[in-house]
Scaffold this motif. Structure first.
Motif, PDB file in Angstrom:
ATOM      1  N   THR A 126      -1.831   2.216   4.647  1.00 29.81           N
ATOM      2  CA  THR A 126      -2.305   0.847   4.460  1.00 29.81           C
ATOM      3  C   THR A 126      -1.592   0.200   3.272  1.00 29.81           C
ATOM      4  O   THR A 126      -1.011   0.894   2.429  1.00 29.81           O
ATOM      5  N   ALA A 127      -1.699  -1.123   3.209  1.00 26.17           N
ATOM      6  CA  ALA A 127      -1.107  -1.845   2.083  1.00 26.17           C
ATOM      7  C   ALA A 127      -1.773  -1.459   0.773  1.00 26.17           C
ATOM      8  O   ALA A 127      -1.110  -1.370  -0.270  1.00 26.17           O
ATOM      9  N   ALA A 128      -3.081  -1.206   0.799  1.00 20.47           N
ATOM     10  CA  ALA A 128      -3.792  -0.820  -0.417  1.00 20.47           C
ATOM     11  C   ALA A 128      -3.318   0.532  -0.925  1.00 20.47           C
ATOM     12  O   ALA A 128      -3.123   0.717  -2.142  1.00 20.47           O
ATOM     13  N   GLU A 129      -3.132   1.477  -0.027  1.00 17.73           N
ATOM     14  CA  GLU A 129      -2.624   2.789  -0.440  1.00 17.73           C
ATOM     15  C   GLU A 129      -1.203   2.670  -0.979  1.00 17.73           C
ATOM     16  O   GLU A 129      -0.846   3.329  -1.957  1.00 17.73           O
ATOM     17  N   LEU A 130      -0.413   1.822  -0.364  1.00 16.27           N
ATOM     18  CA  LEU A 130       0.958   1.634  -0.832  1.00 16.27           C
ATOM     19  C   LEU A 130       0.984   1.032  -2.232  1.00 16.27           C
ATOM     20  O   LEU A 130       1.760   1.457  -3.088  1.00 16.27           O
ATOM     21  N   ALA A 131       0.114   0.071  -2.467  1.00 17.75           N
ATOM     22  CA  ALA A 131       0.073  -0.591  -3.772  1.00 17.75           C
ATOM     23  C   ALA A 131      -0.357   0.359  -4.881  1.00 17.75           C
ATOM     24  O   ALA A 131      -0.038   0.136  -6.053  1.00 17.75           O
ATOM     25  N   ALA A 132      -1.078   1.417  -4.511  1.00 24.31           N
ATOM     26  CA  ALA A 132      -1.614   2.349  -5.506  1.00 24.31           C
ATOM     27  C   ALA A 132      -0.724   3.562  -5.738  1.00 24.31           C
ATOM     28  O   ALA A 132      -1.093   4.462  -6.499  1.00 24.31           O
ATOM     29  N   VAL A 133       0.445   3.606  -5.115  1.00 19.97           N
ATOM     30  CA  VAL A 133       1.333   4.764  -5.278  1.00 19.97           C
ATOM     31  C   VAL A 133       1.824   4.837  -6.726  1.00 19.97           C
ATOM     32  O   VAL A 133       2.439   3.895  -7.226  1.00 19.97           O
ATOM     33  N   PRO A 134       1.562   5.953  -7.411  1.00 18.11           N
ATOM     34  CA  PRO A 134       2.010   6.082  -8.797  1.00 18.11           C
ATOM     35  C   PRO A 134       3.451   6.548  -8.882  1.00 18.11           C
ATOM     36  O   PRO A 134       4.069   6.899  -7.867  1.00 18.11           O
ATOM     37  N   SER A 135       3.984   6.578 -10.083  1.00 14.75           N
ATOM     38  CA  SER A 135       5.323   7.124 -10.273  1.00 14.75           C
ATOM     39  C   SER A 135       5.286   8.635 -10.042  1.00 14.75           C
ATOM     40  O   SER A 135       4.224   9.259 -10.105  1.00 14.75           O
ATOM     41  N   GLY A 136       6.440   9.201  -9.776  1.00 14.61           N
ATOM     42  CA  GLY A 136       6.528  10.638  -9.544  1.00 14.61           C
ATOM     43  C   GLY A 136       6.704  11.014  -8.093  1.00 14.61           C
ATOM     44  O   GLY A 136       6.918  12.184  -7.772  1.00 14.61           O
ATOM     45  N   VAL A 137       6.618  10.025  -7.187  1.00 11.56           N
ATOM     46  CA  VAL A 137       6.781  10.269  -5.754  1.00 11.56           C
ATOM     47  C   VAL A 137       8.241  10.050  -5.372  1.00 11.56           C
ATOM     48  O   VAL A 137       8.861   9.070  -5.792  1.00 11.56           O
ATOM     49  N   ASP A 138       8.797  10.950  -4.569  1.00  8.55           N
ATOM     50  CA  ASP A 138      10.188  10.843  -4.148  1.00  8.55           C
ATOM     51  C   ASP A 138      10.361  10.096  -2.827  1.00  8.55           C
ATOM     52  O   ASP A 138      11.392   9.482  -2.594  1.00  8.55           O
ATOM     53  N   TYR A 139       9.389  10.215  -1.940  1.00  9.88           N
ATOM     54  CA  TYR A 139       9.460   9.504  -0.665  1.00  9.88           C
ATOM     55  C   TYR A 139       8.055   9.305  -0.129  1.00  9.88           C
ATOM     56  O   TYR A 139       7.108   9.988  -0.540  1.00  9.88           O
ATOM     57  N   LEU A 140       7.929   8.371   0.800  1.00  5.26           N
ATOM     58  CA  LEU A 140       6.645   8.101   1.449  1.00  5.26           C
ATOM     59  C   LEU A 140       6.718   8.445   2.927  1.00  5.26           C
ATOM     60  O   LEU A 140       7.732   8.175   3.590  1.00  5.26           O
ATOM     61  N   GLY A 141       5.639   9.026   3.443  1.00  5.53           N
ATOM     62  CA  GLY A 141       5.457   9.163   4.872  1.00  5.53           C
ATOM     63  C   GLY A 141       4.494   8.067   5.304  1.00  5.53           C
ATOM     64  O   GLY A 141       3.327   8.081   4.905  1.00  5.53           O
ATOM     65  N   ILE A 142       4.962   7.094   6.055  1.00  2.07           N
ATOM     66  CA  ILE A 142       4.116   5.975   6.473  1.00  2.07           C
ATOM     67  C   ILE A 142       3.742   6.130   7.939  1.00  2.07           C
ATOM     68  O   ILE A 142       4.602   6.282   8.805  1.00  2.07           O
ATOM     69  N   GLY A 143       2.442   6.052   8.205  1.00  2.15           N
ATOM     70  CA  GLY A 143       1.945   6.189   9.565  1.00  2.15           C
ATOM     71  C   GLY A 143       0.504   6.664   9.571  1.00  2.15           C
ATOM     72  O   GLY A 143      -0.152   6.680   8.524  1.00  2.15           O
TER      73      GLY A 143
END
Length: 215
Positions: free
Chosen positions: A115-132
């Protein structure tokens, strides 16, 4: 820029039920890696830790000579025990900050968002996102509702992180996701459980390369 670059173009998520046995999971992973898979994730939510460990060791041995990274779903301890290349976590798993602290700076860390809310809350330290999941999926009973292609494209456009699309992805529906900006597609049943995993992977690879040439 991400901490640890990763080729997400053809990301295989192993499924123990579709593969049929741990040994067949390892065989499927090896055939996929030899025919164009760029990442392999071990996901087996119903397993005890000992089987996780044994299978992860075998996967690491099979994949390392081929230069294909092994990602462990959720279990940081297993990833550390076998020196896997990274971990993928979901919204209900250990928080990103704690996962990164345990992994250290040099391992790959992926995070699922839907969701857009989960995306907006992504902190630093993540290398990639799995969206779906982008499309309805039967391989993950607790998956969130399918985003559909329009929302998926909006989410991809709203992040600077590399994105792998996941959920119900087959050879005949992966192209629009790559054209929409995904760095790759994650598949389960498109390879796991197929009569010829090598051919299935190679056919997906060909479709991905064709779609990427259009994006």
């Amino acid at each position: 820029m991400t901490l640890n670059p990763i080729d997400l173009s053809l990301y295989l998520v192993l499924d123990p039920d579709l593969c049929g046995s741990p040994g067949e999971m390892v065989r499927t992973a090896r055939l996929a890696a030899e025919n164009g898979a760029t990442v392999v994730q071990l996901r087996a939510p119903g397993w005890k830790k000992r089987l996780w460990l044994e299978t992860a060791v075998a996967l690491k041995s099979a994949l390392a000579p081929l230069g294909v990274p092994l990602i462990i779903n959720d279990h940081v301890d297993i990833a550390l025990a076998v020196d896997a290349d990274g971990v993928h976590i979901g919204q209900g798993d250990l928080p990103v900050e704690e996962t990164r602290r345990l992994l250290g700076p040099n391992k790959i860390l992926g995070l699922s968002v839907s969701t857009a809310a989960e995306l907006a809350a992504v902190p630093s330290g993540v290398d990639y996102l799995g969206i779906g999941p982008v499309y309805p999926t039967g391989t993950k009973p607790d998956a969130a509702p399918a985003t559909g292609l329009p929302l998926f494209a909006e989410l991809v456009a709203a992040t600077i992180l590399p994105v792998v699309a996941i959920g119900g992805i087959k050879r005949d529906n992966c192209s629009p996701l790559l054209v929409a900006g995904a760095g790759g597609v994650a598949v389960v049943s498109a390879i796991c459980g197929q009569n010829d995993a090598a051919w299935a992977t190679a056919a997906l690879r060909e479709m991905i390369e064709s779609a990427c040439s259009l994006s």
